[in-house]
Scaffold this motif. Structure first.
Motif, PDB file in Angstrom:
ATOM      1  N   THR A  71       5.975   3.083   6.983  1.00 38.36           N
ATOM      2  CA  THR A  71       5.856   4.060   8.073  1.00 38.36           C
ATOM      3  C   THR A  71       6.728   3.677   9.280  1.00 38.36           C
ATOM      4  O   THR A  71       7.341   4.544   9.901  1.00 38.36           O
ATOM      5  CB  THR A  71       4.374   4.171   8.508  1.00 38.36           C
ATOM      6  OG1 THR A  71       3.615   4.527   7.352  1.00 38.36           O
ATOM      7  CG2 THR A  71       4.164   5.222   9.581  1.00 38.36           C
TER       8      THR A  71
ATOM      9  N   TYR B 196       6.777  10.654  -0.813  1.00 37.86           N
ATOM     10  CA  TYR B 196       7.863  10.689   0.155  1.00 37.86           C
ATOM     11  C   TYR B 196       9.162  11.050  -0.550  1.00 37.86           C
ATOM     12  O   TYR B 196       9.342  10.700  -1.716  1.00 37.86           O
ATOM     13  CB  TYR B 196       8.104   9.299   0.752  1.00 37.86           C
ATOM     14  CG  TYR B 196       6.881   8.553   1.246  1.00 37.86           C
ATOM     15  CD1 TYR B 196       6.635   8.412   2.613  1.00 37.86           C
ATOM     16  CD2 TYR B 196       5.990   7.942   0.358  1.00 37.86           C
ATOM     17  CE1 TYR B 196       5.539   7.692   3.089  1.00 37.86           C
ATOM     18  CE2 TYR B 196       4.892   7.222   0.827  1.00 37.86           C
ATOM     19  CZ  TYR B 196       4.663   7.098   2.177  1.00 37.86           C
ATOM     20  OH  TYR B 196       3.578   6.388   2.644  1.00 37.86           O
TER      21      TYR B 196
ATOM     22  N   GLU C 203       9.754   5.866  10.921  1.00 38.64           N
ATOM     23  CA  GLU C 203       9.853   6.262  12.335  1.00 38.64           C
ATOM     24  C   GLU C 203      11.283   5.979  12.847  1.00 38.64           C
ATOM     25  O   GLU C 203      11.868   6.809  13.555  1.00 38.64           O
ATOM     26  CB  GLU C 203       8.777   5.540  13.161  1.00 38.64           C
ATOM     27  CG  GLU C 203       8.867   5.706  14.662  1.00 38.64           C
ATOM     28  CD  GLU C 203       8.883   7.156  15.178  1.00 38.64           C
ATOM     29  OE1 GLU C 203       8.442   8.072  14.470  1.00 38.64           O
ATOM     30  OE2 GLU C 203       9.376   7.357  16.319  1.00 38.64           O
TER      31      GLU C 203
ATOM     32  N   VAL D  15       5.742   9.392  13.778  1.00 42.04           N
ATOM     33  CA  VAL D  15       4.777   9.027  12.739  1.00 42.04           C
ATOM     34  C   VAL D  15       4.299   7.615  13.057  1.00 42.04           C
ATOM     35  O   VAL D  15       5.079   6.758  13.466  1.00 42.04           O
ATOM     36  CB  VAL D  15       5.386   9.131  11.312  1.00 42.04           C
ATOM     37  CG1 VAL D  15       6.646   8.296  11.149  1.00 42.04           C
ATOM     38  CG2 VAL D  15       4.367   8.777  10.233  1.00 42.04           C
TER      39      VAL D  15
ATOM     40  N   GLY E 147      -1.072   6.781   7.526  1.00 41.07           N
ATOM     41  CA  GLY E 147       0.042   7.098   8.392  1.00 41.07           C
ATOM     42  C   GLY E 147      -0.218   8.506   8.910  1.00 41.07           C
ATOM     43  O   GLY E 147      -0.580   9.404   8.140  1.00 41.07           O
TER      44      GLY E 147
ATOM     45  N   GLU F  83       1.523   4.324  11.903  1.00 43.99           N
ATOM     46  CA  GLU F  83       0.687   3.771  10.830  1.00 43.99           C
ATOM     47  C   GLU F  83      -0.705   3.421  11.363  1.00 43.99           C
ATOM     48  O   GLU F  83      -0.836   2.678  12.336  1.00 43.99           O
ATOM     49  CB  GLU F  83       1.364   2.534  10.227  1.00 43.99           C
ATOM     50  CG  GLU F  83       0.610   1.873   9.066  1.00 43.99           C
ATOM     51  CD  GLU F  83       0.542   2.721   7.798  1.00 43.99           C
ATOM     52  OE1 GLU F  83       1.268   3.720   7.694  1.00 43.99           O
ATOM     53  OE2 GLU F  83      -0.251   2.374   6.909  1.00 43.99           O
TER      54      GLU F  83
END
Ligand code: G1P
Length: 296
Positions: free
Chosen positions: A237, A213, A241, A194, A174, A196
């Motif tokens: 991911t 995370y 987003e 962001v 990512g 992937e």
């Protein structure tokens, strides 16, 4: 306070075959303990007390590793092996809970995290640690996860731990867009996006999400409606987003080093790094390294 960490461990570990055929890849040994134990120790050192394993029926060795083994402990006690007994007992400190839930279908990392929703709930922030990656914070006063949890406490915004990777490897991760401003080590910056596993030519930066995370509970309803993405899997991911668009997400730049133990060379490097400084085996191991370094 962030109390819970979700560790997705249900994957088959195809990249680690044949080692992972009959044992979970998370149980592969680095020096004297399985990979997963380092990851649990990292979470516990950062103050986390509830470890939620998202696991699969074929991987019960992981749960067994963190469970009390009464017969073994009684036998060590009877033989007077107190040091070993203490070492075994300290694998899970008394105030730490290991909880497991099952991911019954391999639908992707996002789906695995979603399986922890009944345990975590939608109203508290939590950490996610991917056990393929070891984060080595030797020499730092507090580990990087603790630093990232602090950043959440200060900002109340979700955080993704990132590190710079060689440009040609961005398609494996990512990748974050920090709007051209690269955060310094131990700092965070708001994300502008962001993505992937982007193609090398499309990557917005060389800053990769390395598998640590801190997410707010808002991620769960977003995950529930995330369609399959890269590799036809429900991607964490992609939900992050959406979370970024809804409430903002930061990238937190790590200070330590990573070893990708989902890959044989990463795992060998971890053995080198942890082996040469091990309190019991370090000296012998360094002698071995010196001998092999000079042999043809
Ligand atoms: C996962 C994540 C990816 C992240 C990577 C870190 O990918 O989807 O965003 O960069 O872990 O190791 P995987 O390695 O499972 O393909």
């Amino acid at each position: 306070m962030i109390n819970k960490a979700v560790l997705p461990v249900a994957g088959f570990g195809t990249r680690c075959l044949p080692a992972s055929k009959a044992i979970p890849k998370e149980m592969i040994t680095i020096v004297d303990r399985p990979v997963i134990q380092y990851v649990v120790e990292e979470a516990v050192a950062a103050g986390i007390r509830d470890i939620v394993l998202v696991t699969h029926g074929s991987k019960s060795a992981i749960e067994n590793h963190f469970d009390k083994h009464f017969e073994l402990e009684a036998s060590l006690e009877a033989k007077g092996k107190h040091e070993l007994l203490e070492e075994l007992r300290s694998v899970v400190p008394g105030d730490v809970n290991i909880i497991s839930v099952r991911q019954s279908e391999p639908l992707g990392l996002g789906h695995a995290v979603l399986c922890a929703r009944p345990v975590v709930g939608d109203h508290e922030p939590f950490a996610v640690l991917l056990p393929d990656v070891l984060v080595d914070c030797e020499g730092l006063e507090r580990n990087d996860l603790a630093g990232m949890l602090d950043a959440y406490e200060r900002t109340r915004r979700s955080q993704l731990m990132v590190e710079e990777v060689p440009h040609e490897l961005v398609h494996k991760y990512g990748i974050v867009d920090t709007g051209g401003e690269v955060p310094g080590p131990g700092e965070s910056r708001p994300l502008a996006g962001v993505v992937e596993k982007p193609a090398v030519e499309d990557a917005p930066s060389d800053l990769a999400v390395i598998g640590r995370y801190v997410l707010t509970g808002r991620i769960f309803p977003l995950l529930a409606e995330t369609p399959p993405g890269a590799g036809n899997e429900i991607q964490l991911t992609d939900a992050i987003e959406s979370l970024r668009q809804a409430e903002g997400v930061d990238a937190w730049r790590m200070r330590g080093r990573t070893y990708d133990c989902g890959h044989q060379l990463g795992y060998l490097e971890a053995i080198l790094a942890y082996g040469r400084r091990h309190p019991r085996y370090g000296q012998g191991f360094r002698e071995l390294l010196a001998r092999y370094a000079t042999e043809e």
